[in-house]
Motif scaffolding. Structure first.
Motif, mmCIF file in Angstrom:
data_model
loop_
_atom_site.group_PDB
_atom_site.id
_atom_site.type_symbol
_atom_site.label_atom_id
_atom_site.label_comp_id
_atom_site.label_asym_id
_atom_site.label_seq_id
_atom_site.Cartn_x
_atom_site.Cartn_y
_atom_site.Cartn_z
ATOM 1 N N GLN A 222 0.823 -1.204 0.000
ATOM 2 C CA GLN A 222 0.000 0.000 0.000
ATOM 3 C C GLN A 222 0.861 1.259 0.000
ATOM 4 O O GLN A 222 0.591 2.218 -0.736
ATOM 5 N N VAL A 223 1.910 1.257 0.821
ATOM 6 C CA VAL A 223 2.775 2.438 0.921
ATOM 7 C C VAL A 223 3.622 2.620 -0.336
ATOM 8 O O VAL A 223 3.785 3.746 -0.831
ATOM 9 N N PHE A 224 4.143 1.511 -0.889
ATOM 10 C CA PHE A 224 5.036 1.595 -2.043
ATOM 11 C C PHE A 224 4.286 1.701 -3.369
ATOM 12 O O PHE A 224 4.870 2.059 -4.390
ATOM 13 N N GLY A 225 3.005 1.330 -3.332
ATOM 14 C CA GLY A 225 2.236 1.361 -4.567
ATOM 15 C C GLY A 225 2.612 0.265 -5.530
ATOM 16 O O GLY A 225 2.551 0.439 -6.752
ATOM 17 N N LYS A 226 2.990 -0.903 -5.005
ATOM 18 C CA LYS A 226 3.356 -2.028 -5.855
ATOM 19 C C LYS A 226 3.090 -3.326 -5.104
ATOM 20 O O LYS A 226 3.045 -3.351 -3.869
ATOM 21 N N SER A 227 2.886 -4.395 -5.831
ATOM 22 C CA SER A 227 2.632 -5.694 -5.218
ATOM 23 C C SER A 227 3.890 -6.211 -4.537
ATOM 24 O O SER A 227 5.000 -6.091 -5.069
ATOM 25 N N ILE A 228 3.719 -6.764 -3.325
ATOM 26 C CA ILE A 228 4.826 -7.350 -2.567
ATOM 27 C C ILE A 228 4.500 -8.806 -2.281
ATOM 28 O O ILE A 228 3.490 -9.120 -1.647
ATOM 29 N N GLU A 229 5.353 -9.700 -2.751
ATOM 30 C CA GLU A 229 5.183 -11.144 -2.555
ATOM 31 C C GLU A 229 6.070 -11.614 -1.408
ATOM 32 O O GLU A 229 7.229 -11.222 -1.294
ATOM 33 N N VAL A 230 5.502 -12.458 -0.527
ATOM 34 C CA VAL A 230 6.290 -13.039 0.560
ATOM 35 C C VAL A 230 7.027 -14.270 0.044
ATOM 36 O O VAL A 230 6.414 -15.181 -0.526
ATOM 37 N N VAL A 231 8.343 -14.293 0.237
ATOM 38 C CA VAL A 231 9.164 -15.427 -0.160
ATOM 39 C C VAL A 231 9.776 -16.020 1.103
ATOM 40 O O VAL A 231 10.620 -15.391 1.753
ATOM 41 N N ALA A 232 9.341 -17.224 1.474
ATOM 42 C CA ALA A 232 9.804 -17.862 2.708
ATOM 43 C C ALA A 232 11.175 -18.490 2.503
ATOM 44 O O ALA A 232 11.400 -19.221 1.530
#
Length: 304
Positions: A222-232
């Motif tokens: 939301q803050v960056f304006g881009k999708s963030i994927e979690v990589v475990a």
């Protein structure tokens, strides 16, 4: 009006500086406070001296001079040191400070500890705090222990590459963390030091929410304006990732170890102690990331 003599030990550090400045503001509103800043670099603080602050030399590694540095102090803020090297030096520094405080007749110590220190959870961050809390109990000095959660500043490291490539790599698994603003920890320390509390108490200083990796990714997106994927990742892979990004191996191993510890959900705690102590609301992660958005996105943002 009786003057209360307060002192901040470790005043030159990031947290200590914030606490001293907060107490200066409080003193302007509520007179009757004598304030001493204890530091290894007193010559760097002429501005404090000009404001009537007594700046004294004090070094936890030179115990023979600490009692003099604490002379006349009624309430002492003992900020835990950053000697996190596994040698036992930090605990010895704290031992010196507590012994000197007792010798100097300090009435109350406020100590900055770490959230959820428990027997059996051995780590560089946990062990020294747990042992220092025991020293305070044994000292007979009244004390307030502030168990601070991780600073929100840690997110600058955790989310640094995520802001660029859209991947939040982490070894925290399904664990949660209630990151707290450093400024909030300073407000809590100043409030506890200036209070008239005389007994023994433990307060948990946390952010307003305990977040897992997916929640952090959603806020960052939301803050960056881009999708963030979690990589475990496992802890070893996470350390290698830190090193590949240019981090020293010792720090990479420590941070990866922190994330591995978070995976146990040992930090899944949210407390309202901060609000009860200060009368303020703890600042959320969203506000911190928004304030540092340009820094995190620096490689992709055009010059201001």
């Amino acid at each position: 009006m009786k003057t209360m003599h307060l002192a901040v030990a470790g005043a030159s550090g990031q947290l200590g500086t914030l606490v001293v400045n907060e107490l200066i503001r409080q003193r302007a509103i509520h007179p009757g406070m004598a304030l001493t800043a204890i530091t290894r670099t007193p010559g760097h603080h002429a501005a404090w001296q000009e404001q009537g602050i007594d700046v004294r030399f004090g070094d936890y590694d030179q115990p023979q001079g600490l009692a003099a540095a604490f002379h006349g102090v009624e309430r002492l803020l003992l900020i835990s040191t950053n000697a996190i090297d596994g040698t036992g030096r930090r605990l010895e520094q704290h031992r010196h400070a507590i012994a000197a405080a007792r010798l100097a007749g300090v009435d109350h110590i406020v100590y900055t500890s770490f959230l959820q220190p428990e027997e059996g959870k051995t780590s560089l961050l946990n062990d020294d705090h747990l042992a220092t809390e025991a020293l305070l109990q044994e000292s007979g000095i009244g004390h307030t222990i502030l168990r601070n959660a991780f600073y929100q500043d840690l997110l600058l490291v955790v989310l640094g590459t995520a802001a660029m490539d859209g991947q939040l790599r982490t070894a925290m698994g399904q664990g949660h963390v209630s990151c707290v603003a450093r400024e909030d920890c300073a407000h809590a320390a100043a409030a506890a030091l200036a209070a008239d509390y005389r007994g023994n108490r433990i307060l948990d200083i946390t952010g307003p929410a305990a977040l897992d990796a997916r929640a952090l990714a959603a806020i960052a997106a939301q803050v960056f304006g881009k999708s963030i994927e979690v990589v475990a990742l496992d802890a070893d892979s996470r350390a290698r990732h830190f090193i590949a990004a240019g981090m020293p191996a010792s720090m990479a191993t420590m941070l990866a170890g922190i994330e591995r510890w978070l995976a146990t959900d040992a930090m899944h705690l949210v407390s309202d102690d901060f609000t009860r102590l200060t009368g303020r609301q703890a600042s959320p992660v969203q506000a911190f990331l928004q304030a540092h958005r340009r820094q995190l996105l620096a490689p992709t943002l055009p010059p201001a």
